[in-house]
Design a protein around this motif. Structure first.
Motif, PDB file in Angstrom:
ATOM      1  N   LEU A   1      -1.652  -8.174   8.893  1.00  0.00           N
ATOM      2  CA  LEU A   1      -1.785  -9.608   8.103  1.00  0.00           C
ATOM      3  C   LEU A   1      -2.650  -9.121   6.817  1.00  0.00           C
ATOM      4  O   LEU A   1      -3.613  -8.592   7.043  1.00  0.00           O
ATOM      5  N   SER A   2      -2.199  -9.568   5.727  1.00  0.00           N
ATOM      6  CA  SER A   2      -3.294  -9.463   4.656  1.00  0.00           C
ATOM      7  C   SER A   2      -3.516 -10.921   3.977  1.00  0.00           C
ATOM      8  O   SER A   2      -2.241 -11.239   3.465  1.00  0.00           O
ATOM      9  N   PRO A   3      -4.173 -11.710   4.195  1.00  0.00           N
ATOM     10  CA  PRO A   3      -4.404 -12.868   3.943  1.00  0.00           C
ATOM     11  C   PRO A   3      -4.226 -13.263   2.520  1.00  0.00           C
ATOM     12  O   PRO A   3      -4.018 -14.556   1.867  1.00  0.00           O
ATOM     13  N   PHE A   4      -4.703 -12.255   1.652  1.00  0.00           N
ATOM     14  CA  PHE A   4      -4.758 -12.406   0.322  1.00  0.00           C
ATOM     15  C   PHE A   4      -3.803 -11.638  -0.461  1.00  0.00           C
ATOM     16  O   PHE A   4      -4.003 -11.467  -1.741  1.00  0.00           O
ATOM     17  N   ASP A   5      -2.622 -11.078  -0.001  1.00  0.00           N
ATOM     18  CA  ASP A   5      -1.567 -10.339  -0.294  1.00  0.00           C
ATOM     19  C   ASP A   5      -0.978 -11.331  -1.642  1.00  0.00           C
ATOM     20  O   ASP A   5      -0.861 -12.577  -1.360  1.00  0.00           O
TER      21      ASP A   5
ATOM     22  N   SER B   1     -12.645 -13.577   0.997  1.00  0.00           N
ATOM     23  CA  SER B   1     -12.533 -12.335   1.563  1.00  0.00           C
ATOM     24  C   SER B   1     -13.482 -11.910   2.370  1.00  0.00           C
ATOM     25  O   SER B   1     -13.523 -11.277   3.372  1.00  0.00           O
ATOM     26  N   THR B   2     -14.913 -12.064   1.769  1.00  0.00           N
ATOM     27  CA  THR B   2     -16.374 -11.774   2.443  1.00  0.00           C
ATOM     28  C   THR B   2     -16.460 -12.321   3.917  1.00  0.00           C
ATOM     29  O   THR B   2     -16.515 -11.687   4.805  1.00  0.00           O
ATOM     30  N   ARG B   3     -16.071 -13.589   3.875  1.00  0.00           N
ATOM     31  CA  ARG B   3     -16.102 -14.289   5.243  1.00  0.00           C
ATOM     32  C   ARG B   3     -14.976 -13.909   6.212  1.00  0.00           C
ATOM     33  O   ARG B   3     -15.470 -13.856   7.395  1.00  0.00           O
ATOM     34  N   TRP B   4     -13.899 -13.605   5.520  1.00  0.00           N
ATOM     35  CA  TRP B   4     -12.656 -13.230   6.732  1.00  0.00           C
ATOM     36  C   TRP B   4     -13.138 -12.085   7.231  1.00  0.00           C
ATOM     37  O   TRP B   4     -12.610 -11.767   8.430  1.00  0.00           O
ATOM     38  N   ALA B   5     -13.790 -10.961   6.655  1.00  0.00           N
ATOM     39  CA  ALA B   5     -14.211  -9.659   7.299  1.00  0.00           C
ATOM     40  C   ALA B   5     -14.798  -9.711   8.370  1.00  0.00           C
ATOM     41  O   ALA B   5     -14.856  -8.951   9.397  1.00  0.00           O
ATOM     42  N   THR B   6     -15.614 -10.893   8.697  1.00  0.00           N
ATOM     43  CA  THR B   6     -16.439 -11.067   9.845  1.00  0.00           C
ATOM     44  C   THR B   6     -15.922 -12.314  10.606  1.00  0.00           C
ATOM     45  O   THR B   6     -16.723 -12.683  11.685  1.00  0.00           O
TER      46      THR B   6
END
Length: 261
Positions: free
Chosen positions: A98-102, A130-135
């Motif tokens: 999954l790539s949420p920002f593709d 994107s920063t929040r998604w990483a964690t």
């Protein structure tokens, strides 16, 4: 039209899906392979009518069966079929993660109605998210996802057969991603309380209680806004709704007042 066109070929009883050659994030051959693989795992899917794509000038065409007199599934059927899909053993090498920002940049570029400030805001929102998604923490682990799981992407034919369609977004990721659209549409006011409660009971999990709900919700709203921006064109109603979505993302009231288009 969003990323592709779907054309009924009535003489052949088929649907043709048409995408530009080299379109970002599009792999028509893989979509065919995914359909065949899911069918072999007893997941209800639409069947390709031809095992290979057809190149026509600058376009790639895939042919699919046409489910006559089909209708979108109800939420209970969607929840039931998602449980089946999410229970399938993950294959090796077939599916992307999954790539949420593709397609973010592509959709942003195609949004002709977006002004400079809109683009700056949407890019900043994507970067922060994107920063929040990483964690972000996900409760349900990883599974095979549809990727764009809503009622119109699960058809029920006249004989009761169910079939997932639009398989280009199938991937590996947290099942919460597939549940978020229904929860968000419920927040938009598109479903009655009972329908959403039945969806949650049938699936067995309310994604709004997930520790990552805020990130899931915002990522989906960002995608919904960009999808609308790229398709607004000269459509005044869509442009008005696009403007409303951006304004409510800015002031934190989204998705209040969001409509289908």
């Amino acid at each position: 039209m969003g990323e592709n066109g779907v054309v009924l070929l009535p003489g052949a009883g088929l649907l043709a899906r048409v995408v530009p050659r080299g379109a970002q994030g599009s792999d028509p051959r893989r979509e065919i392979d995914i359909a065949v693989w899911l069918a072999s795992r007893q997941v209800p899917v639409v069947h390709p009518a031809r095992p290979e794509p057809i190149i026509v000038g600058q376009y790639v065409v895939t042919l699919w069966e046409y489910l006559v007199d089909s209708r979108p599934a109800d939420l209970v059927t969607l929840a039931k079929c998602l449980r089946r899909l999410h229970a399938v053993a993950m294959p090796a090498g077939l599916l992307p993660c999954l790539s949420p920002f593709d397609r973010f940049e592509e959709r942003l570029q195609r949004g002709a109605c977006l002004d400079t400030e809109d683009r700056r805001f949407l890019c900043q929102l994507r970067d922060q998210l994107s920063t929040r998604w990483a964690t972000a923490e996900f409760t349900l682990g990883e599974s095979v996802l549809h990727g764009d799981a809503h009622m119109e992407n699960l058809l029920v034919a006249a004989g009761g057969r169910e079939a997932f369609v639009d398989l280009e977004t199938v991937c590996i990721g947290p099942p919460e991603w597939d549940l978020t659209l229904t929860a968000l549409y419920y927040e938009c006011g598109w479903f009655p309380d009972k329908d959403y409660a039945d969806f949650v009971q049938t699936y067995g999990f309310d994604v709004r209680l997930s520790p990552s709900w805020s990130e899931l919700r915002l990522a989906r709203m960002l995608r919904m806004t960009l999808w609308l921006a790229q398709s607004a064109g000269n459509d005044v109603q869509r442009q008005r709704q696009m403007r409303h979505r951006i304004d409510t993302l800015r002031d934190g009231t989204a998705p209040t007042g969001w409509t289908g288009y």
